[in-house]
Design an enzyme around this catalytic site. Structure first.
Site, PDB file in Angstrom:
ATOM      1  N   ASP A  89       0.858  -1.190   0.000  1.00 31.74           N
ATOM      2  CA  ASP A  89       0.000   0.000   0.000  1.00 31.74           C
ATOM      3  C   ASP A  89       0.893   1.238   0.000  1.00 31.74           C
ATOM      4  O   ASP A  89       1.825   1.338   0.799  1.00 31.74           O
ATOM      5  CB  ASP A  89      -0.898   0.020   1.242  1.00 31.74           C
ATOM      6  CG  ASP A  89      -1.895   1.172   1.173  1.00 31.74           C
ATOM      7  OD1 ASP A  89      -2.694   1.187   0.228  1.00 31.74           O
ATOM      8  OD2 ASP A  89      -1.835   2.073   2.030  1.00 31.74           O
ATOM      9  N   GLY A 493     -16.455  20.897  43.233  1.00 31.52           N
ATOM     10  CA  GLY A 493     -17.688  20.155  43.001  1.00 31.52           C
ATOM     11  C   GLY A 493     -17.398  18.695  42.704  1.00 31.52           C
ATOM     12  O   GLY A 493     -16.239  18.289  42.587  1.00 31.52           O
ATOM     13  N   ARG A 510      -6.687  12.153  31.966  1.00 30.44           N
ATOM     14  CA  ARG A 510      -6.524  11.010  32.890  1.00 30.44           C
ATOM     15  C   ARG A 510      -7.707  10.884  33.835  1.00 30.44           C
ATOM     16  O   ARG A 510      -7.550  10.667  35.032  1.00 30.44           O
ATOM     17  CB  ARG A 510      -5.232  11.169  33.705  1.00 30.44           C
ATOM     18  CG  ARG A 510      -4.005  10.964  32.870  1.00 30.44           C
ATOM     19  CD  ARG A 510      -2.774  10.972  33.691  1.00 30.44           C
ATOM     20  NE  ARG A 510      -2.507  12.265  34.267  1.00 30.44           N
ATOM     21  CZ  ARG A 510      -1.717  12.462  35.308  1.00 30.44           C
ATOM     22  NH1 ARG A 510      -1.165  11.446  35.916  1.00 30.44           N
ATOM     23  NH2 ARG A 510      -1.475  13.683  35.743  1.00 30.44           N
TER      24      ARG A 510
HETATM   25  C1  LIG Z   1      -5.935  10.785  37.856  1.00 32.27           C
HETATM   26  S1  LIG Z   1      -6.295  12.377  38.449  1.00 32.27           S
HETATM   27  C2  LIG Z   1      -6.018  13.381  37.003  1.00 32.27           C
HETATM   28  C3  LIG Z   1      -5.628  14.775  37.326  1.00 32.27           C
HETATM   29  C4  LIG Z   1      -5.450  15.716  36.157  1.00 32.27           C
HETATM   30  N1  LIG Z   1      -6.565  15.752  35.268  1.00 32.27           N
HETATM   31  C5  LIG Z   1      -4.184  15.411  35.407  1.00 32.27           C
HETATM   32  O1  LIG Z   1      -4.207  14.920  34.273  1.00 32.27           O
HETATM   33  O2  LIG Z   1      -3.125  15.691  35.971  1.00 32.27           O
HETATM   34  C6  LIG Z   1      -8.048  12.359  38.622  1.00 32.27           C
HETATM   35  C7  LIG Z   1      -8.612  13.630  39.163  1.00 32.27           C
HETATM   36  O3  LIG Z   1     -10.034  13.516  39.173  1.00 32.27           O
HETATM   37  C8  LIG Z   1     -10.521  14.091  40.377  1.00 32.27           C
HETATM   38  N2  LIG Z   1     -11.833  13.515  40.708  1.00 32.27           N
HETATM   39  C9  LIG Z   1     -12.097  12.250  41.072  1.00 32.27           C
HETATM   40  N3  LIG Z   1     -13.413  12.088  41.311  1.00 32.27           N
HETATM   41  C10 LIG Z   1     -13.974  13.289  41.093  1.00 32.27           C
HETATM   42  C11 LIG Z   1     -15.312  13.758  41.174  1.00 32.27           C
HETATM   43  N4  LIG Z   1     -16.292  12.935  41.519  1.00 32.27           N
HETATM   44  N5  LIG Z   1     -15.543  15.044  40.878  1.00 32.27           N
HETATM   45  C12 LIG Z   1     -14.535  15.878  40.536  1.00 32.27           C
HETATM   46  N6  LIG Z   1     -13.254  15.490  40.434  1.00 32.27           N
HETATM   47  C13 LIG Z   1     -12.976  14.206  40.718  1.00 32.27           C
HETATM   48  C14 LIG Z   1      -9.465  13.729  41.385  1.00 32.27           C
HETATM   49  O4  LIG Z   1      -9.535  14.540  42.531  1.00 32.27           O
HETATM   50  C15 LIG Z   1      -8.187  13.926  40.591  1.00 32.27           C
HETATM   51  O5  LIG Z   1      -7.737  15.230  40.702  1.00 32.27           O
END
Ligand SMILES: C[S@@+](CC[C@H](N)C(=O)[O-])C[C@H]1O[C@@H](n2cnc3c(N)ncnc32)[C@H](O)[C@@H]1O
Length: 617
Positions: A89, A493, A510
């Protein structure tokens, strides 16, 4: 005259099939004396290009699918099993776009004017399928694939010349809209690489590959002996009067095969040792980081110290420190000149605790949390459950509320881990797509805000709301950069329960891998509800390969996951599709995280959608 290539002659007597209707490929292979049948493939070239990291992976996969389709069809439809099926291809790429065959004259014009005055790449992916009939009449398909790249530069082409060429009809059945071997040759200023690759088949590399298959390195190239791909020697040509003594030739052949096998098994042994010792290497990195070895070396006046000085600084034994430092040198984490130890460029880059790309936070998370979980891997596998309770003496129904955020120091450590990964990968994720038409973004589960600040930095017109649990938001001030942009704001929240802030783009970095499909649907339906027509969702994760054979980083992480799962780009696309989001663009960043931009273009303007390029509805 046909120059009889000794490799091509190895195929004499075998049923060789070309799974392509291209007259150019047919001509190239006929010209070198190959005898073959043409069975055009029925495989529809519909693979989703966005799911491939590089154009050549797409070309190779298409070639493989074309050839396999023919190899599997022939025993039933043609009632004969081929020995070898060849698929190919060819694609043309320019400015990151893959150009296929033009659909009409306007399309040909668009392609050729894009190529005008520029260098582009032509990739041909080739798959050679070796079909072995087994005793139970099943067929074993062995696939050998490769690709070739050739760079071609077009002269500056006037519209008159382009239209004259298009009206000749030549562009219509050719990738990129030109045929270099005929009139299209006039458009070309230079070619770097294999010319026949541009025509449609990289003959030179194909012959080399056949050579490796039928006469592996080190084996005799005389065409009266043959080594099968598996390495077994097969003396032939008994009736050849010119053949040297067959017994000694076969013995030499066996010796070569054995040498080859020895080399091969040494390579396998090295890989095994690496796997067996992998955990020791990780623990050396974790321990040296925890004892602040890299910071201590950096803060000495000359940037280097002897083992006894390091031992004193880290308050550890001389003997243990020396062993640790020596192990670090062997792993490339430190360098030693005489008795002096110093950081390597890699450790200066990633292992100093205050470096902009420091991975210290994540390393400590691995040491304190992931390591104990992995010590219970066997039970985790037997029971199919996360081993949080065994490792930490506490059940965790909700990973975040029960495990990460139950104690202040554990929460801080987790946030530092997220922060370090977001700092290392954030810029590549933030710049993966052109977001200039959006004004507001909401980073759901944005943790310390590191990713939100990267988005604000990369997109001057974008205001970013960082949304996370109240327990996280109350600590996010600790991570505020000194030059913090006031376009980043924080909202507390729960994204499963509370109303989400309004935004043009929702960022999920993530987040989705932590949750079951059921929970993902709850979150996506909340996003879909908050979305206005034309808004987008950016998902950033480790995307598993479509066949789930890699990358191992994602598959290893899955072993300690609770209710979540690792998914491929198309699995994420399916989940989002059920909430009305179309996968518009995929970006493999070659960093820790990849990204897909989804758009909700149900109400696209009369000009079509600028994000997913769909035509007006
Ligand atoms: C694996 S971390 C990823 C952090 C970020 N987004 C990054 O890429 O660096 C997952 C995030 O989701 C948040 N989280 C988990 N459950 C949640 C909920 N019910 N409402 C809001 N945030 C939440 C956690 O506090 C955490 O900060």
């Amino acid at each position: 005259m046909v120059l009889m290539n000794p490799v091509i002659s190895k195929l004499t007597g075998k049923l060789v099939v070309l799974a392509s209707a291209s007259p150019r490929r047919l001509e190239i292979l006929t010209n070198v004396g190959l005898r073959f049948e043409v069975v055009p493939s029925w495989f529809k070239e519909t693979l989703d290009k966005r799911l491939f990291k590089t154009p050549h992976e797409y070309a190779v996969e298409t070639a493989k699918q074309k050839a396999l389709e023919v190899a599997k069809r022939m025993p039933f439809k043609h009632l004969k099993t081929p020995d070898i099926v060849i698929g190919a291809d060819t694609v043309v790429t320019v400015d990151g776009l893959i150009l296929e065959k033009p659909v009409d004259k306007q399309d040909a014009y668009r392609m050729l004017s894009r190529l005008s005055g520029k260098e582009h790449s032509v990739f041909t992916g080739v798959a050679i399928i070796l079909c072995h009939e087994k005793e139970d009449e099943e067929i074993d398909y062995q696939v050998i694939d490769f690709y070739e790249e050739t760079k071609v530069k077009f002269a500056d082409l006037s519209d008159d010349l382009l239209w004259e060429y298009i009206n000749s009809g030549e562009p219509m059945d050719k990738a990129g809209g030109y045929g270099i071997q005929a009139l299209g040759g006039m458009l070309v200023e230079y070619v770097h690489g294999d010319f026949l690759n541009v025509v449609g088949f990289p003959l030179n590399q194909f012959c080399k590959k056949l050579g490796l298959i039928f006469s592996p390195p080190g084996s005799l190239t005389h065409n009266s002996t043959q080594t099968s791909p598996q390495g077994s020697a097969e003396p032939q040509g008994i009736n050849d009067p010119a053949a040297p003594d067959l017994t000694s030739r076969a013995t030499m052949q066996m010796q070569n095969v054995r040498e080859h096998e020895t080399e091969d098994s040494k390579e396998k042994l090295c890989k095994m040792i690496e796997l067996m010792d992998g955990f020791k290497a990780s623990k050396v990195l974790f321990t040296a980081s925890k004892l602040r070895v890299f910071d201590v070396l950096r803060s000495s006046k000359t940037g280097e110290l002897q083992a006894e000085d390091v031992a004193q600084e880290i308050k550890a034994s001389m003997k243990g420190t020396e062993r640790l430092l020596e192990a670090c040198v062997s792993l490339g984490l430190l360098q030693r000149t005489g008795k002096q130890y110093a950081n390597t460029a890699m450790s200066r880059h990633f292992l100093l605790s205050d470096g902009p790309l420091s991975l210290q936070g994540y390393i400590q998370h691995c040491n304190e949390l992931v390591w104990p979980l992995f010590t219970h891997l066997e039970t985790a596998v037997r029971e199919g459950t996360n081993q949080h309770e065994k490792a930490f003496g506490k059940t965790s129904n909700n990973l975040f509320q029960d495990a990460y955020y139950s104690r202040h120091e554990v929460k801080l450590r987790f946030m530092k881990a997220m922060h370090s990964i977001a700092r290392v990968s954030g810029r590549d994720v933030a710049t993966a797509f052109d977001l200039s038409k959006y004004k507001t973004a909401c980073d759901l589960g944005g943790c310390t805000g590191a990713m939100a600040y990267e988005f604000a930095k990369a997109h001057p017109g974008l205001s970013v709301t960082m949304f996370d649990l109240p327990k996280v938001i109350e600590m996010s001030g600790h991570f505020r950069p000194h030059d913090a942009d006031d376009r980043v704001s924080f909202v507390a929240g729960d994204f499963f329960k509370d109303e989400l802030p309004k935004a043009d783009v929702y960022i999920l970095a993530r987040i989705l891998h932590d949750w079951s499909d059921e929970k993902v649907h709850i979150l996506l339906s909340k996003i879909a509800k908050a979305c206005s027509p034309g808004c987008a969702v950016l998902v950033s994760e480790i995307f598993l390969d479509e066949d789930r054979k890699g990358p191992s980083r994602g598959l290893l992480q899955a072993l300690s996951m609770t209710e979540g799962r690792q998914r491929s780009a198309s699995e994420y696309s399916l989940l989002l599709k059920s909430h009305g989001f179309t996968a518009a663009q995929v970006k493999h960043t070659h960093n820790l995280l990849d990204a897909i931009l989804f758009c909700d273009c149900g109400a696209a303007t009369s000009f079509g959608c600028e994000t997913c390029y769909r035509s007006p509805q």
